[in-house]
Scaffold this motif. Structure first.
Motif, PDB file in Angstrom:
ATOM      1  N   PRO A   1      41.994  34.394  28.993  1.00 21.20           N
ATOM      2  CA  PRO A   1      42.374  33.236  28.165  1.00 21.20           C
ATOM      3  C   PRO A   1      41.514  32.042  28.566  1.00 21.20           C
ATOM      4  CG  PRO A   1      44.323  34.333  29.032  1.00 21.20           C
ATOM      5  CD  PRO A   1      43.140  34.947  29.717  1.00 21.20           C
ATOM      6  N   GLU A   2      41.107  31.260  27.565  1.00 14.84           N
ATOM      7  CA  GLU A   2      40.157  30.190  27.845  1.00 14.84           C
ATOM      8  C   GLU A   2      40.753  29.050  28.664  1.00 14.84           C
ATOM      9  OE1 GLU A   2      40.708  30.302  24.009  1.00 14.84           O
ATOM     10  OE2 GLU A   2      40.880  28.174  23.533  1.00 14.84           O
ATOM     11  N   GLY A   3      42.072  29.017  28.808  1.00 13.03           N
ATOM     12  CA  GLY A   3      42.724  27.881  29.453  1.00 13.03           C
ATOM     13  C   GLY A   3      42.602  27.818  30.968  1.00 13.03           C
ATOM     14  N   PHE A   4      42.054  28.854  31.593  1.00 10.71           N
ATOM     15  CA  PHE A   4      41.863  28.782  33.039  1.00 10.71           C
ATOM     16  C   PHE A   4      40.674  29.643  33.432  1.00 10.71           C
ATOM     17  CE2 PHE A   4      43.422  32.984  34.251  1.00 10.71           C
ATOM     18  CZ  PHE A   4      44.198  33.344  33.162  1.00 10.71           C
ATOM     19  N   GLU A   5      40.140  29.370  34.607  1.00 13.68           N
ATOM     20  CA  GLU A   5      38.982  30.116  35.094  1.00 13.68           C
ATOM     21  C   GLU A   5      38.961  30.019  36.606  1.00 13.68           C
ATOM     22  OE1 GLU A   5      35.330  28.700  33.433  1.00 13.68           O
ATOM     23  OE2 GLU A   5      34.089  30.115  34.539  1.00 13.68           O
ATOM     24  N   LEU A   6      38.600  31.109  37.266  1.00 11.08           N
ATOM     25  CA  LEU A   6      38.486  31.073  38.715  1.00 11.08           C
ATOM     26  C   LEU A   6      37.191  30.385  39.114  1.00 11.08           C
ATOM     27  CD1 LEU A   6      39.678  34.574  39.959  1.00 11.08           C
ATOM     28  CD2 LEU A   6      40.983  32.481  39.633  1.00 11.08           C
ATOM     29  N   ALA A   7      37.253  29.626  40.196  1.00 10.61           N
ATOM     30  CA  ALA A   7      36.058  28.937  40.671  1.00 10.61           C
ATOM     31  C   ALA A   7      35.067  29.913  41.295  1.00 10.61           C
ATOM     32  CB  ALA A   7      36.446  27.856  41.678  1.00 10.61           C
ATOM     33  N   ALA A   8      35.551  31.031  41.845  1.00 11.16           N
ATOM     34  CA  ALA A   8      34.683  31.976  42.559  1.00 11.16           C
ATOM     35  C   ALA A   8      33.700  32.643  41.616  1.00 11.16           C
ATOM     36  CB  ALA A   8      35.540  33.035  43.244  1.00 11.16           C
TER      37      ALA A   8
ATOM     38  N   ILE B   1      35.597  40.890  42.291  1.00 14.73           N
ATOM     39  CA  ILE B   1      35.240  41.424  40.981  1.00 14.73           C
ATOM     40  C   ILE B   1      36.291  41.008  39.962  1.00 14.73           C
ATOM     41  CG2 ILE B   1      36.378  43.666  41.372  1.00 14.73           C
ATOM     42  CD1 ILE B   1      33.963  44.889  39.747  1.00 14.73           C
ATOM     43  N   GLN B   2      35.842  40.712  38.748  1.00 11.24           N
ATOM     44  CA  GLN B   2      36.748  40.365  37.661  1.00 11.24           C
ATOM     45  C   GLN B   2      36.526  41.349  36.519  1.00 11.24           C
ATOM     46  OE1 GLN B   2      37.181  35.873  37.007  1.00 11.24           O
ATOM     47  NE2 GLN B   2      35.423  35.926  38.406  1.00 11.24           N
ATOM     48  N   PHE B   3      37.620  42.015  36.115  1.00 13.81           N
ATOM     49  CA  PHE B   3      37.562  43.003  35.043  1.00 13.81           C
ATOM     50  C   PHE B   3      38.036  42.401  33.728  1.00 13.81           C
ATOM     51  CE2 PHE B   3      36.500  46.455  37.731  1.00 13.81           C
ATOM     52  CZ  PHE B   3      37.284  46.422  38.873  1.00 13.81           C
ATOM     53  N   TYR B   4      37.503  42.900  32.613  1.00  9.33           N
ATOM     54  CA  TYR B   4      37.889  42.410  31.286  1.00  9.33           C
ATOM     55  C   TYR B   4      37.659  40.905  31.172  1.00  9.33           C
ATOM     56  CZ  TYR B   4      40.077  46.840  29.866  1.00  9.33           C
ATOM     57  OH  TYR B   4      40.315  48.152  29.506  1.00  9.33           O
ATOM     58  N   VAL B   5      36.536  40.444  31.713  1.00  7.14           N
ATOM     59  CA  VAL B   5      36.277  39.001  31.735  1.00  7.14           C
ATOM     60  C   VAL B   5      36.247  38.385  30.348  1.00  7.14           C
ATOM     61  CG1 VAL B   5      35.140  38.806  33.950  1.00  7.14           C
ATOM     62  CG2 VAL B   5      33.796  39.445  31.945  1.00  7.14           C
TER      63      VAL B   5
ATOM     64  N   GLU C   1      47.347  49.018  54.423  1.00 10.39           N
ATOM     65  CA  GLU C   1      46.011  48.608  54.866  1.00 10.39           C
ATOM     66  C   GLU C   1      45.298  48.050  53.642  1.00 10.39           C
ATOM     67  OE1 GLU C   1      45.964  49.787  59.008  1.00 10.39           O
ATOM     68  OE2 GLU C   1      44.741  48.452  57.761  1.00 10.39           O
ATOM     69  N   THR C   2      44.757  46.865  53.760  1.00  4.86           N
ATOM     70  CA  THR C   2      44.067  46.292  52.612  1.00  4.86           C
ATOM     71  C   THR C   2      42.622  45.999  52.947  1.00  4.86           C
ATOM     72  OG1 THR C   2      44.595  44.018  53.182  1.00  4.86           O
ATOM     73  CG2 THR C   2      46.174  45.161  51.795  1.00  4.86           C
ATOM     74  N   GLU C   3      41.786  46.122  51.953  1.00  4.04           N
ATOM     75  CA  GLU C   3      40.422  45.609  52.078  1.00  4.04           C
ATOM     76  C   GLU C   3      40.491  44.099  51.863  1.00  4.04           C
ATOM     77  OE1 GLU C   3      37.772  47.536  49.354  1.00  4.04           O
ATOM     78  OE2 GLU C   3      38.802  49.461  49.537  1.00  4.04           O
ATOM     79  N   ASN C   4      39.441  43.383  52.237  1.00  2.51           N
ATOM     80  CA  ASN C   4      39.428  41.946  51.981  1.00  2.51           C
ATOM     81  C   ASN C   4      39.063  41.610  50.546  1.00  2.51           C
ATOM     82  OD1 ASN C   4      40.290  41.330  54.491  1.00  2.51           O
ATOM     83  ND2 ASN C   4      38.314  40.716  55.301  1.00  2.51           N
ATOM     84  N   LYS C   5      38.838  42.659  49.764  1.00  2.00           N
ATOM     85  CA  LYS C   5      38.395  42.467  48.387  1.00  2.00           C
ATOM     86  C   LYS C   5      39.601  42.341  47.459  1.00  2.00           C
ATOM     87  CE  LYS C   5      37.006  46.075  45.748  1.00  2.00           C
ATOM     88  NZ  LYS C   5      36.107  47.108  45.208  1.00  2.00           N
ATOM     89  N   VAL C   6      39.630  41.269  46.676  1.00  2.00           N
ATOM     90  CA  VAL C   6      40.651  41.092  45.647  1.00  2.00           C
ATOM     91  C   VAL C   6      40.008  41.375  44.300  1.00  2.00           C
ATOM     92  CG1 VAL C   6      42.160  39.429  44.491  1.00  2.00           C
ATOM     93  CG2 VAL C   6      42.007  39.447  46.983  1.00  2.00           C
ATOM     94  N   SER C   7      40.620  42.277  43.548  1.00  2.00           N
ATOM     95  CA  SER C   7      40.158  42.554  42.195  1.00  2.00           C
ATOM     96  C   SER C   7      41.020  41.765  41.230  1.00  2.00           C
ATOM     97  CB  SER C   7      40.279  44.053  41.901  1.00  2.00           C
ATOM     98  OG  SER C   7      39.455  44.784  42.774  1.00  2.00           O
ATOM     99  N   VAL C   8      40.397  41.217  40.211  1.00  2.00           N
ATOM    100  CA  VAL C   8      41.069  40.346  39.254  1.00  2.00           C
ATOM    101  C   VAL C   8      40.941  40.975  37.880  1.00  2.00           C
ATOM    102  CG1 VAL C   8      41.057  38.030  38.230  1.00  2.00           C
ATOM    103  CG2 VAL C   8      40.510  38.336  40.661  1.00  2.00           C
TER     104      VAL C   8
ATOM    105  N   PHE D   1      46.057  39.351  36.620  1.00  2.00           N
ATOM    106  CA  PHE D   1      46.542  40.103  37.772  1.00  2.00           C
ATOM    107  C   PHE D   1      45.500  40.062  38.881  1.00  2.00           C
ATOM    108  CE2 PHE D   1      49.006  42.857  40.259  1.00  2.00           C
ATOM    109  CZ  PHE D   1      48.187  43.820  40.821  1.00  2.00           C
ATOM    110  N   MET D   2      45.932  39.699  40.078  1.00  2.00           N
ATOM    111  CA  MET D   2      45.056  39.721  41.242  1.00  2.00           C
ATOM    112  C   MET D   2      45.618  40.727  42.225  1.00  2.00           C
ATOM    113  SD  MET D   2      44.264  35.711  41.989  1.00  2.00           S
ATOM    114  CE  MET D   2      44.067  34.552  40.646  1.00  2.00           C
ATOM    115  N   GLY D   3      44.804  41.705  42.602  1.00  2.00           N
ATOM    116  CA  GLY D   3      45.285  42.738  43.507  1.00  2.00           C
ATOM    117  C   GLY D   3      44.333  42.983  44.658  1.00  2.00           C
ATOM    118  N   ALA D   4      44.894  43.193  45.831  1.00  2.00           N
ATOM    119  CA  ALA D   4      44.085  43.544  47.001  1.00  2.00           C
ATOM    120  C   ALA D   4      44.081  45.061  47.133  1.00  2.00           C
ATOM    121  CB  ALA D   4      44.680  42.908  48.261  1.00  2.00           C
TER     122      ALA D   4
END
Lengths: 141, 154
Positions: free
Chosen positions: A109-116, A101-105, A16-23, A37-40
């Protein structure tokens, strides 16, 4: 209830997963999951096939990571008895999931970033919140 | 020279002449393998040195490439074309995250973009976007790409 499997199909699970993805961008997650790492968040996790192929590594004082021994796929991150996150990429259907939510933001690494735009916590905030007695490069998913 | 290692440290590398770019792949195999997408730096084999290779497991995952991971911690450590073996200019794709210092890189290409789940997107940092069809038509390595089902039949 969602299902998931590794890249080679040896290990299958349901949860069972929540709709929340933690990054998470902590260095351990960076190494283990190709930069991020992206985890539901999940409960009632059950391996339905291939238990013998499931590898579990204790990756810090509080966390374990599950992977497929036949192909090396990331399957889950869990703090035993507390919570678990299944690897986003291992899910068969990701409809409705989004990063919340994004942890340890500050470690991203500076080479990528999530749009959300999500809630964010720095390394110091994560350590203070989750493990005030600890220091080091581990982090919750 | 750049260095890197898996999560548990059993598998390590040193590499000279590392480019400052990486490729993002959203194909189903990469997504399942590394939890979201594979962010890979293509490093020339000349000047690339691995240690702890006895802890590395390899698997031929398509007709043209193999993937490798640490047996002890499951960290994906490289992806390598098997069509190129023995030829000049051979290279190894190494996940960005296992570099000890993952700063200073920028994305050059984002491939299989039409297979990316809708859940998230990477910010445009100048990377060129390529659909699966564009990859197969323009990049020779991909002309024999198979789906997940094909992989399991192997």
């Amino acid at each position: 209830m969602r299902t998931g499997q590794c890249m080679c199909g040896a290990v299958k699970y349901r949860a069972e997963t929540e709709n929340k993805v933690s990054v998470c961008y902590c260095k351990m997650c960076q190494r283990w999951a190709s930069g991020v790492f992206m985890g539901a968040m999940a409960t009632d996790f059950e391996v339905t096939e291939g238990e013998e192929h499931l590898g579990v590594v204790k990756s810090s004082d509080w966390a374990e990571r599950g992977f497929c021994k036949a192909c090396g796929s990331n399957l889950f991150y869990r703090v035993p008895g507390q919570y678990m996150a299944v690897a986003f990429g291992s899910l068969d259907d990701t409809t409705g999931l989004s990063p919340r939510i994004q942890f340890y933001v500050d470690k991203r690494p500076e080479g990528f970033e999530l749009a959300a735009k999500t809630k964010e916590m720095t390394e110091a905030e994560c350590i203070a919140f989750f493990a005030p007695e600890e220091a080091g490069d581990g982090g919750p998913a | 020279m750049k260095t890197g290692r898996c999560l548990c440290g059993a598998v390590r590398f040193e590499a000279d002449a590392v480019p400052d770019t990486f490729i993002i792949c959203h194909c189903e195999m990469c997504r399942r393998w590394q939890g979201s997408a594979v962010l890979g730096v293509v490093v020339p084999d000349e000047g690339l040195r691995w240690s702890g290779t006895e802890r590395v497991a390899e698997r031929q995952t398509t007709s043209w490439a193999k993937r490798a991971w640490c047996r002890d911690c499951g960290t994906g450590v490289y992806l390598k074309s098997t069509l190129d073996e023995g030829k000049d200019g051979e290279a190894t794709e190494i996940p960005l995250g296992i570099f000890d210092d993952a700063s200073g890189f920028r994305p050059s290409d984002e491939i299989w973009i039409d297979h990316k789940p809708d859940s998230y997107a990477f910010v445009d940092m100048g990377q060129a976007l390529h659909t699966r069809a564009e990859c197969i038509e323009t990049m020779p390595y991909f002309t024999t790409y198979g789906s997940l089902e094909q992989e399991r039949e192997r």
